[in-house]
Design a protein around this motif. Structure first.
Motif, PDB file in Angstrom:
ATOM      1  N   ALA A  41       0.835  -1.194   0.000  1.00 41.44           N
ATOM      2  CA  ALA A  41       0.000   0.000   0.000  1.00 41.44           C
ATOM      3  C   ALA A  41       0.876   1.252   0.000  1.00 41.44           C
ATOM      4  O   ALA A  41       1.904   1.307   0.683  1.00 41.44           O
ATOM      5  N   VAL A  42       0.445   2.229  -0.793  1.00 44.09           N
ATOM      6  CA  VAL A  42       1.165   3.487  -0.850  1.00 44.09           C
ATOM      7  C   VAL A  42       0.628   4.402   0.245  1.00 44.09           C
ATOM      8  O   VAL A  42      -0.549   4.770   0.243  1.00 44.09           O
ATOM      9  N   ILE A  43       1.482   4.727   1.192  1.00 41.93           N
ATOM     10  CA  ILE A  43       1.072   5.579   2.308  1.00 41.93           C
ATOM     11  C   ILE A  43       1.327   7.036   1.922  1.00 41.93           C
ATOM     12  O   ILE A  43       2.472   7.417   1.657  1.00 41.93           O
ATOM     13  N   PRO A  44       0.274   7.865   1.852  1.00 47.26           N
ATOM     14  CA  PRO A  44       0.494   9.263   1.452  1.00 47.26           C
ATOM     15  C   PRO A  44       1.311  10.012   2.494  1.00 47.26           C
ATOM     16  O   PRO A  44       1.172   9.782   3.697  1.00 47.26           O
ATOM     17  N   LYS A  45       2.156  10.889   2.019  1.00 47.73           N
ATOM     18  CA  LYS A  45       2.956  11.686   2.929  1.00 47.73           C
ATOM     19  C   LYS A  45       2.068  12.714   3.624  1.00 47.73           C
ATOM     20  O   LYS A  45       1.178  13.285   3.013  1.00 47.73           O
TER      21      LYS A  45
END
Length: 276
Positions: A41-45
């Motif tokens: 999963a791409v964790i948003p900054k």
């Protein structure tokens, strides 16, 4: 009879090599029944929050030109109480009249400065028959320098001027201007005032500027002096302009009623100089 495999002894290494190659090929091919692993999963900054100002201060502006009646100490004390209640750090006042030679008359500037425990600066516009008119700036912070600039080619009868004060607000200096233009100024007179305001921006480089008074109807919106008109209820209150950039931020506004007129109040956030 000898076993058949003894007839071809040279084939054994070759068969072993083919077997190894075949096994390696099978291991490299994904099975149709193999479960594909999900992509990570791409964790948003996290978004960067705007920097908080290093200090906040309350600025007020009050025009007492149309105040009726003689100014007495109790009315000054009442205004001083409002200043303390609203926690005003810097106050600009326009349309002041003083009577320096009449000891029986309360001096508004001296009386308010003493009652509210604020420093003060006064800029004279006219002195006629013992009646002195002008603008003032009161400050809880140290007042470093002041300048009183008279407008040229103004038709007003009060020899209108702009009082400027450079005040040390803790993390940096701020320029405050208290001014009163003629009633119903013409376009040329407003243009004249605008040129004065633009000169402040050119002279006080990298210094926040706050203007107050019955300012022109059209704000300066183009560089080099792009002032912002702070939305206020202007019915009976003064206008406040500022150059809002990385050094100065408007936080909230209000208009309060006093015994001298309507008091415009703006809370500003102030940022210190960026490190080099």
């Amino acid at each position: 009879m000898k076993p058949a495999h003894h007839k071809f002894p040279a084939l054994k290494p070759l068969l072993a090599l083919i077997s190894l190659i075949w096994m390696a090929a099978l291991e490299g091919c994904p099975s149709t029944h193999e479960v594909q692993k999900p992509a990570p999963a791409v964790i948003p900054k996290p978004e960067k929050k705007p920097a908080a100002p290093e200090i906040t201060f309350q600025f007020g502006s009050l025009d007492i030109y149309n105040h009726q009646g003689r100014i007495e100490q109790p009315s000054v004390d009442t205004l001083a109480g409002i200043i303390r209640r609203e926690k005003i750090d810097v106050l600009a006042v326009q349309g002041i009249f003083r009577y320096p030679d009449l000891k029986t008359r309360i001096d508004f500037v001296d009386a308010l400065s003493s009652s509210a425990e604020l420093r003060s600066a006064f800029g004279e516009t006219i002195n006629r028959n013992g009646r002195q008119g002008g603008n003032a700036i009161f400050s809880l912070f140290p007042i470093k320098t002041t300048d009183n600039s008279h407008y040229v080619e103004m038709k007003g009868i009060g020899f209108e001027a702009a009082l400027l004060a450079v005040i040390d607000c803790g993390v940096r200096d701020v320029v405050f201007v208290s001014t009163r233009l003629p009633e119903n100024p013409g376009m040329g007179e407003e243009t004249n005032a605008m040129s004065t305001f633009t000169s402040y921006y050119s002279y006080y480089i990298d210094t926040p500027i706050i203007l107050s008074g019955n300012l022109p109807h059209v704000v300066i919106e183009q560089p080099p002096a792009a002032y912002r008109n702070i939305p206020l209820d202007h019915a009976g209150s003064t206008k406040i302009w500022c150059i809002e950039d990385s050094t100065l931020k408007v936080i909230q506004t209000k208009v309060d009623t006093t015994n001298f007129g309507r008091l415009a109040i703006v809370q500003f956030g102030l940022f210190g100089p960026k490190p080099r």
